[in-house]
Design an enzyme around this catalytic site. Structure first.
Site, mmCIF file in Angstrom:
data_model
loop_
_atom_site.group_PDB
_atom_site.id
_atom_site.type_symbol
_atom_site.label_atom_id
_atom_site.label_comp_id
_atom_site.label_asym_id
_atom_site.label_seq_id
_atom_site.Cartn_x
_atom_site.Cartn_y
_atom_site.Cartn_z
ATOM 1 N N LYS A 22 0.848 -1.205 0.000
ATOM 2 C CA LYS A 22 0.000 0.000 0.000
ATOM 3 C C LYS A 22 0.883 1.255 0.000
ATOM 4 O O LYS A 22 0.672 2.160 -0.800
ATOM 5 C CB LYS A 22 -0.871 0.017 1.248
ATOM 6 C CG LYS A 22 -1.591 1.330 1.499
ATOM 7 C CD LYS A 22 -2.489 1.290 2.712
ATOM 8 C CE LYS A 22 -1.772 1.560 3.981
ATOM 9 N NZ LYS A 22 -1.530 2.987 4.289
ATOM 10 N N ASN A 23 1.899 1.267 0.863
ATOM 11 C CA ASN A 23 2.681 2.494 1.052
ATOM 12 C C ASN A 23 3.730 2.728 -0.018
ATOM 13 O O ASN A 23 4.453 3.718 0.031
ATOM 14 C CB ASN A 23 3.305 2.508 2.451
ATOM 15 C CG ASN A 23 2.227 2.701 3.511
ATOM 16 O OD1 ASN A 23 1.064 2.985 3.174
ATOM 17 N ND2 ASN A 23 2.576 2.513 4.760
ATOM 18 N N CYS A 117 -5.731 12.426 12.036
ATOM 19 C CA CYS A 117 -6.389 11.119 11.914
ATOM 20 C C CYS A 117 -6.317 10.496 13.301
ATOM 21 O O CYS A 117 -5.797 11.074 14.250
ATOM 22 C CB CYS A 117 -5.699 10.265 10.864
ATOM 23 S SG CYS A 117 -4.184 9.566 11.454
ATOM 24 N N ARG A 122 -0.620 14.479 12.588
ATOM 25 C CA ARG A 122 -0.106 14.230 11.226
ATOM 26 C C ARG A 122 0.109 15.532 10.434
ATOM 27 O O ARG A 122 -0.466 15.755 9.392
ATOM 28 C CB ARG A 122 -1.041 13.299 10.464
ATOM 29 C CG ARG A 122 -1.493 12.051 11.188
ATOM 30 C CD ARG A 122 -0.394 11.032 11.383
ATOM 31 N NE ARG A 122 0.099 10.449 10.176
ATOM 32 C CZ ARG A 122 -0.463 9.387 9.563
ATOM 33 N NH1 ARG A 122 -1.575 8.895 10.049
ATOM 34 N NH2 ARG A 122 0.075 8.878 8.470
ATOM 35 N N ASP A 306 4.359 0.708 12.168
ATOM 36 C CA ASP A 306 3.201 0.002 11.590
ATOM 37 C C ASP A 306 3.106 -1.444 12.048
ATOM 38 O O ASP A 306 2.126 -2.119 11.726
ATOM 39 C CB ASP A 306 3.245 0.058 10.059
ATOM 40 C CG ASP A 306 3.017 1.469 9.548
ATOM 41 O OD1 ASP A 306 3.263 1.720 8.359
ATOM 42 O OD2 ASP A 306 2.618 2.330 10.350
ATOM 43 N N ARG A 398 -8.731 -0.670 4.368
ATOM 44 C CA ARG A 398 -7.877 0.372 3.796
ATOM 45 C C ARG A 398 -6.502 -0.179 3.469
ATOM 46 O O ARG A 398 -5.839 0.280 2.535
ATOM 47 C CB ARG A 398 -7.725 1.530 4.800
ATOM 48 C CG ARG A 398 -8.958 2.394 4.968
ATOM 49 C CD ARG A 398 -8.629 3.628 5.763
ATOM 50 N NE ARG A 398 -7.403 4.218 5.237
ATOM 51 C CZ ARG A 398 -6.556 4.964 5.965
ATOM 52 N NH1 ARG A 398 -6.814 5.201 7.233
ATOM 53 N NH2 ARG A 398 -5.473 5.472 5.428
#
Ligand code: EPZ
Length: 423
Positions: A22-23, A117, A122, A306, A398
């Site tokens: 994803k990143n 978030c 952030r 993460d 997500r």
């Protein structure tokens, strides 16, 4: 609101393939805005965040074709707008990644501030500071970043904090700047190397990716390319923790052990036997209960934030006491109260969780609060007595591609029920 129902007590065994990262996918999709021709991206994961980014590219006017399987084609030549609106950017913070490319390619853009978030405020001040240093005139008004610059100028940037998307935004902007840009104290994540490799395939001249000093020699234009995204190392780490927490043996394909050194060291400390080769990592727990391991999150190549929530789940049922210290984000322990409802013995002191392992957790109704927290609740549910219901699982969608299918293929008893069925 759909839920995941997980019956605890199963051992994960088998083989699973990591989806595209994803990143890496999100910045690479943003990078297509820099090109004059079509860019074809392979191994794109099916994730809500990817869909949101594709929607944003479409909103800007790019012609996006989602091919069969995992291919996405972006033709940026039809772009007619350089405004990234709040309703799209607020859904996904990483949308700020269109700021650098739009400014570098079109000389002007308006990008909504992403806002905070669940895990923290952030800020994007370092993104803006760097672009200003490259000559951009930037006003932040009414929740939008208004940026203008005829042509960005190469310069030496020193990032005061290691920022992943900040590094990515500035690296992308520098590819079309006049002259050479040096970014010091750059983030070193493998996803940054993947983005740099894709930019270079498009004709950019980026060197030093993966180190803390990037050198980008500006060029006049970027052409089309075809690029395949790297495997998702956080998804990989999550499945390996699943093996460690249930005492099983899991092999993750399309994963490179070099992306996860710090995580693998901790999994070995927890008692896992790790074997790795080209394109796979295997963890064999051989039926043992994991040992508690102390965690300190920090920028790559140190232990990734993460993976923090997943290791809190592991420590919750491990043999021993451990501390988990979160040094990157100010509010990334929201999985803890949910795990406490499952019987976990965890005490929060500042940015440290003190976790005393218990033999068994108890199934409960729990709520996902953010992406990695939701993954950690699924892991905890695998070793809880009874059936756990995890709600608000849009968070998990997500960042995890087909998580119930993948865990199910490893032996987990997991099903997704829709809102109406959930009662
Ligand atoms: C990226 O977020 C990842 N997201 C995050 O993954 C990951 O947790 C994070 O990097 C850290 O590794 C993507 O790549 C899309 P940062 P990012 O800028 O870039 C401060 C997931 O679960 N900071 O590296 O937003 C910031 O507050 C997500 O996949 C500033 O102060 O994180 C934080 O304390 C969650 N000013 C620290 O830097 C800035 O301008 C690191 O944040 C930018 C950041």
């Amino acid at each position: 609101m759909s839920q995941l129902l997980i019956d605890g007590g199963t051992v994960l065994n088998g083989e699973v393939r990591a989806s595209g990262a994803k990143n890496a996918t999100l910045p690479i999709l943003a990078a297509t805005l820099l090109a004059d021709e079509t860019v074809v991206i392979q191994n794109v994961p099916h994730l809500h965040d990817v869909t949101t980014t594709i929607e944003l590219l479409g909103h800007l006017g790019a012609t996006v074709t989602v091919g069969d399987g995992q291919a996405v084609e972006v033709d940026p030549s039809t772009i007619h707008s350089q405004v990234a609106p709040y309703e799209l950017v607020s859904r996904m913070r990483a949308s700020i990644l269109v700021l650098g490319p739009l400014l570098a390619k079109y000389g002007e853009c308006e990008v909504s501030l992403p806002g905070g978030c669940a895990i923290g405020s952030r800020p994007v001040d370092l993104h803006i500071q760097g672009l200003r240093k490259m000559g951009a005139d930037i006003r932040v008004e009414n929740g939008y970043v208004h940026a203008k610059c005829k042509r960005l100028q190469g310069t030496r940037l020193v990032l005061e904090t290691v920022t992943v998307t900040g590094t990515e935004n500035l690296m992308m902007a520098a590819t079309l700047a006049e002259g050479t840009t040096i970014i010091e104290n750059a983030a070193r994540e493998p996803e940054i190397v993947d983005l740099a490799n894709c930019l270079n395939a498009m004709g950019a001249k980026v060197t030093g990716a993966g180190s803390s000093e990037l050198v980008i020699e500006g060029v006049e234009r970027l052409h089309g390319a075809e690029y395949s995204v790297m495997g998702d190392r956080i998804e990989t780490g999550t499945f390996l923790v699943g093996a460690a927490i249930t005492g099983g043996k899991v092999t993750v394909r399309d994963a490179d052990a070099r992306w996860l050194d710090a995580t693998l060291v901790k999994l070995q400390e927890a008692g896992g036997k790790i074997e790795s080769g080209s394109g796979f990592i295997t963890l064999d727990m051989a039926g043992k209960r994991p040992l508690a391991v102390n965690i300190h999150t920090a920028p790559h190549p140190a232990f990734p934030t993460d993976m923090q929530a997943q290791f809190v789940a592991l420590n919750a049922v491990a043999d021993g006491v451990a501390t988990v210290t979160e040094n990157i984000f100010e509010n990334r322990f929201m999985h803890v109260p949910e795990m406490q409802r499952m019987g976990a013995n965890i005490k929060i002191e500042g940015n440290t969780a003190i976790v005393r392992g218990v033999e068994k957790l108890n199934a409960a109704q729990v709520m996902a609060t953010d992406l990695r927290a939701s993954a950690s609740l699924v892991l905890a549910a695998l070793v809880a007595d009874g059936q756990t219901a995890v709600s608000h699982i849009h968070h998990i969608d997500r960042g995890y591609d087909c998580i119930e299918e993948k865990l199910g293929s490893l032996g987990a008893k997991i099903q997704r029920i829709s809102g109406s069925e959930a009662g």
